[in-house]
Design a protein around this motif. Structure first.
Motif, PDB file in Angstrom:
ATOM      1  N   ALA A 149       0.829  -1.210   0.000  1.00 37.30           N
ATOM      2  CA  ALA A 149       0.000   0.000   0.000  1.00 37.30           C
ATOM      3  C   ALA A 149       0.861   1.256   0.000  1.00 37.30           C
ATOM      4  CB  ALA A 149      -0.938  -0.010   1.205  1.00 37.30           C
ATOM      5  N   GLN A 150       2.015   1.192   0.658  1.00 36.32           N
ATOM      6  CA  GLN A 150       2.931   2.333   0.647  1.00 36.32           C
ATOM      7  C   GLN A 150       3.439   2.603  -0.771  1.00 36.32           C
ATOM      8  OE1 GLN A 150       4.828   2.409   5.181  1.00 36.32           O
ATOM      9  NE2 GLN A 150       6.019   1.515   3.538  1.00 36.32           N
ATOM     10  N   ILE A 151       3.799   1.541  -1.488  1.00 40.37           N
ATOM     11  CA  ILE A 151       4.267   1.700  -2.866  1.00 40.37           C
ATOM     12  C   ILE A 151       3.159   2.248  -3.755  1.00 40.37           C
ATOM     13  CG2 ILE A 151       4.997   0.441  -4.929  1.00 40.37           C
ATOM     14  CD1 ILE A 151       6.559  -1.434  -3.110  1.00 40.37           C
ATOM     15  N   LEU A 152       1.963   1.703  -3.618  1.00 33.05           N
ATOM     16  CA  LEU A 152       0.853   2.089  -4.492  1.00 33.05           C
ATOM     17  C   LEU A 152       0.347   3.500  -4.215  1.00 33.05           C
ATOM     18  CD1 LEU A 152      -1.167  -1.260  -4.470  1.00 33.05           C
ATOM     19  CD2 LEU A 152       0.251  -0.367  -6.324  1.00 33.05           C
ATOM     20  N   SER A 153       0.449   3.934  -2.965  1.00 35.61           N
ATOM     21  CA  SER A 153      -0.076   5.255  -2.591  1.00 35.61           C
ATOM     22  C   SER A 153       1.001   6.329  -2.526  1.00 35.61           C
ATOM     23  CB  SER A 153      -0.779   5.181  -1.230  1.00 35.61           C
ATOM     24  OG  SER A 153       0.152   4.910  -0.185  1.00 35.61           O
ATOM     25  N   GLY A 154       2.266   5.904  -2.345  1.00 31.82           N
ATOM     26  CA  GLY A 154       3.339   6.873  -2.146  1.00 31.82           C
ATOM     27  C   GLY A 154       3.333   7.482  -0.766  1.00 31.82           C
ATOM     28  N   LEU A 155       2.627   6.846   0.165  1.00 32.29           N
ATOM     29  CA  LEU A 155       2.463   7.373   1.519  1.00 32.29           C
ATOM     30  C   LEU A 155       3.074   6.423   2.534  1.00 32.29           C
ATOM     31  CD1 LEU A 155       0.905   9.551   3.305  1.00 32.29           C
ATOM     32  CD2 LEU A 155      -0.944   7.874   3.401  1.00 32.29           C
ATOM     33  N   GLU A 156       3.823   6.951   3.489  1.00 27.13           N
ATOM     34  CA  GLU A 156       4.321   6.115   4.578  1.00 27.13           C
ATOM     35  C   GLU A 156       3.168   5.806   5.522  1.00 27.13           C
ATOM     36  OE1 GLU A 156       7.765   6.018   8.069  1.00 27.13           O
ATOM     37  OE2 GLU A 156       7.408   7.860   6.916  1.00 27.13           O
ATOM     38  N   ILE A 157       3.022   4.523   5.860  1.00 28.47           N
ATOM     39  CA  ILE A 157       1.876   4.101   6.663  1.00 28.47           C
ATOM     40  C   ILE A 157       2.330   3.663   8.047  1.00 28.47           C
ATOM     41  CG2 ILE A 157      -0.023   2.441   6.843  1.00 28.47           C
ATOM     42  CD1 ILE A 157      -0.038   2.316   3.776  1.00 28.47           C
ATOM     43  N   VAL A 158       1.926   4.423   9.060  1.00 32.33           N
ATOM     44  CA  VAL A 158       2.279   4.090  10.439  1.00 32.33           C
ATOM     45  C   VAL A 158       1.067   4.124  11.366  1.00 32.33           C
ATOM     46  CG1 VAL A 158       4.664   4.872  10.211  1.00 32.33           C
ATOM     47  CG2 VAL A 158       2.905   6.498  10.948  1.00 32.33           C
ATOM     48  N   SER A 159      -0.086   4.572  10.869  1.00 38.84           N
ATOM     49  CA  SER A 159      -1.272   4.719  11.719  1.00 38.84           C
ATOM     50  C   SER A 159      -2.521   4.298  10.951  1.00 38.84           C
ATOM     51  CB  SER A 159      -1.429   6.175  12.159  1.00 38.84           C
ATOM     52  OG  SER A 159      -1.719   7.005  11.033  1.00 38.84           O
ATOM     53  N   LEU A 160      -3.625   4.191  11.662  1.00 39.81           N
ATOM     54  CA  LEU A 160      -4.901   3.876  11.034  1.00 39.81           C
ATOM     55  C   LEU A 160      -5.297   4.965  10.048  1.00 39.81           C
ATOM     56  CD1 LEU A 160      -7.436   2.130  10.751  1.00 39.81           C
ATOM     57  CD2 LEU A 160      -8.411   3.346  12.718  1.00 39.81           C
ATOM     58  N   ALA A 161      -5.063   6.220  10.418  1.00 35.09           N
ATOM     59  CA  ALA A 161      -5.369   7.335   9.515  1.00 35.09           C
ATOM     60  C   ALA A 161      -4.573   7.223   8.222  1.00 35.09           C
ATOM     61  CB  ALA A 161      -5.087   8.666  10.205  1.00 35.09           C
ATOM     62  N   ASP A 162      -3.314   6.775   8.327  1.00 31.54           N
ATOM     63  CA  ASP A 162      -2.487   6.571   7.138  1.00 31.54           C
ATOM     64  C   ASP A 162      -3.068   5.467   6.257  1.00 31.54           C
ATOM     65  OD1 ASP A 162      -0.688   8.481   8.039  1.00 31.54           O
ATOM     66  OD2 ASP A 162       0.643   7.001   8.969  1.00 31.54           O
ATOM     67  N   MET A 163      -3.536   4.391   6.876  1.00 38.32           N
ATOM     68  CA  MET A 163      -4.137   3.296   6.119  1.00 38.32           C
ATOM     69  C   MET A 163      -5.373   3.783   5.370  1.00 38.32           C
ATOM     70  SD  MET A 163      -3.826   0.188   8.930  1.00 38.32           S
ATOM     71  CE  MET A 163      -4.553  -1.064   7.856  1.00 38.32           C
ATOM     72  N   GLN A 164      -6.176   4.583   6.043  1.00 45.16           N
ATOM     73  CA  GLN A 164      -7.393   5.095   5.427  1.00 45.16           C
ATOM     74  C   GLN A 164      -7.073   6.027   4.256  1.00 45.16           C
ATOM     75  OE1 GLN A 164      -8.981   6.782   9.034  1.00 45.16           O
ATOM     76  NE2 GLN A 164     -10.339   5.022   9.406  1.00 45.16           N
ATOM     77  N   THR A 165      -6.120   6.914   4.459  1.00 48.44           N
ATOM     78  CA  THR A 165      -5.721   7.835   3.390  1.00 48.44           C
ATOM     79  C   THR A 165      -5.132   7.076   2.207  1.00 48.44           C
ATOM     80  OG1 THR A 165      -5.261   9.583   4.997  1.00 48.44           O
ATOM     81  CG2 THR A 165      -4.311   9.840   2.812  1.00 48.44           C
ATOM     82  N   ALA A 166      -4.304   6.067   2.505  1.00 49.47           N
ATOM     83  CA  ALA A 166      -3.693   5.258   1.452  1.00 49.47           C
ATOM     84  C   ALA A 166      -4.764   4.540   0.632  1.00 49.47           C
ATOM     85  CB  ALA A 166      -2.723   4.254   2.055  1.00 49.47           C
ATOM     86  N   ALA A 167      -5.773   4.008   1.308  1.00 49.38           N
ATOM     87  CA  ALA A 167      -6.861   3.309   0.610  1.00 49.38           C
ATOM     88  C   ALA A 167      -7.565   4.249  -0.360  1.00 49.38           C
ATOM     89  CB  ALA A 167      -7.851   2.731   1.620  1.00 49.38           C
ATOM     90  N   GLU A 168      -7.817   5.470   0.074  1.00 46.41           N
ATOM     91  CA  GLU A 168      -8.484   6.446  -0.789  1.00 46.41           C
ATOM     92  C   GLU A 168      -7.605   6.828  -1.978  1.00 46.41           C
ATOM     93  OE1 GLU A 168      -9.328   9.535   2.020  1.00 46.41           O
ATOM     94  OE2 GLU A 168     -11.263   8.667   2.591  1.00 46.41           O
ATOM     95  N   ILE A 169      -6.310   7.016  -1.730  1.00 44.47           N
ATOM     96  CA  ILE A 169      -5.376   7.373  -2.804  1.00 44.47           C
ATOM     97  C   ILE A 169      -5.296   6.256  -3.842  1.00 44.47           C
ATOM     98  CG2 ILE A 169      -2.947   7.761  -3.370  1.00 44.47           C
ATOM     99  CD1 ILE A 169      -2.675   9.199  -0.662  1.00 44.47           C
TER     100      ILE A 169
END
Length: 273
Positions: A149-169
């Motif tokens: 998900a980090q590769i696909l979104s370009g976002l570092e994921i360390v929290s639930l909020a990060d997971m949610q943002t990554a899913a939307e991206i």
């Protein structure tokens, strides 16, 4: 896609690698299909020599052999749903994407096997790009782990909020129907927490945390269970929810075999009887 009549047994296809230890890949996909009362078919992309301690060798199948397996299944038996797992290299990924389009396999689950749960990249950057450009846009749902998900979104994921943002991206970027960001690689209370997004509904899927070191094959099992449920005619959200429950129970009955990390246990429907 050729589909048998409504009285036929549901059929699912897995396009993935073979795990000689039986804990993941084709072996666990077929086992998951069977325990959902879905007939399992397969197209093997690579053969691995592995056990509970790790992978010792990987041999790719020729792309022509992968194509032939897919066509043999779809053109005769037909499938209600299909999934992809380890596709290994750019050539195989591109060939599979072309066959999915040509054979109109429109109910497709893509487990974008790019990075292990520990963060080790499994395919090269060119293969990742081909996966994103050619195969993932054809998927009904993709099931990336934290690092994928980090590769696909370009976002570092360390929290639930990060997971949610990554899913939307990921949803907006890749044009799929739904994305399920898996939390198996997260730590603490987020371990095993998954995030779903389908363009409208952003949901957090939480189940009981099972304390076991024997978790090999959880990602394959989840995507296979989603595929089986879709083959049974369930809607995408229901398929995901029930697949999550299946994996959680399989973890409860995980197998303590070998010297390393054992697999999840698929026998529980028989044991409960």
């Amino acid at each position: 896609m050729i589909k048998p009549n409504s009285k036929s047994t549901p059929v699912a296809l897995t396009i993935a690698g073979s795990d000689s230890g039986g804990g993941a890949g084709i072996q666990t996909d077929l086992r998951t299909f069977a325990f959902h009362c879905v007939h399992g078919t397969s197209a093997i992309t690579c053969v691995t020599a592995q056990n509970t301690m790790g992978v010792m060798r990987v041999d790719a199948m020729p792309k022509e052999a992968v194509i032939a397996q897919i066509r043999a299944v779809v053109e005769d038996i037909g499938v209600q749903a299909a999934k992809t797992g380890m596709l290994l290299n750019q050539e195989i990924i591109s060939a599979v994407a072309q066959e999915v389009a040509a054979l109109k396999i429109d109910t497709l689950v893509v487990d974008p096997v790019m990075v292990s749960r520990t963060g080790a990249q499994l395919i090269d950057d060119n293969a990742v790009q081909t996966l994103c450009n050619e195969l993932i846009p054809q998927a009904a749902i993709i099931t990336p782990n934290r690092y994928e998900a980090q590769i696909l979104s370009g976002l570092e994921i360390v929290s639930l909020a990060d997971m949610q943002t990554a899913a939307e991206i990921i949803f907006k970027k890749l044009g799929i129907k739904a994305v399920l960001v898996k939390g198996g690689g997260m730590s603490g209370s987020l371990r095993g927490v998954d995030v779903w997004f389908d363009g409208e509904k952003l949901e957090t899927l939480t189940t009981q945390q099972i304390e076991t070191k024997n978790t090999h094959g959880t990602g394959c099992t989840l995507s296979a269970a989603i595929t089986a449920n879709l083959a049974l005619g369930k809607d995408l959200w229901t398929a995901v929810q029930q697949a999550k429950e299946y994996v959680t129970t399989a973890l409860t009955y995980s197998l303590d075999i070998g010297k390393g990390q054992g697999p999840v246990g698929h026998f529980f429907p028989l044991l409960q009887k």
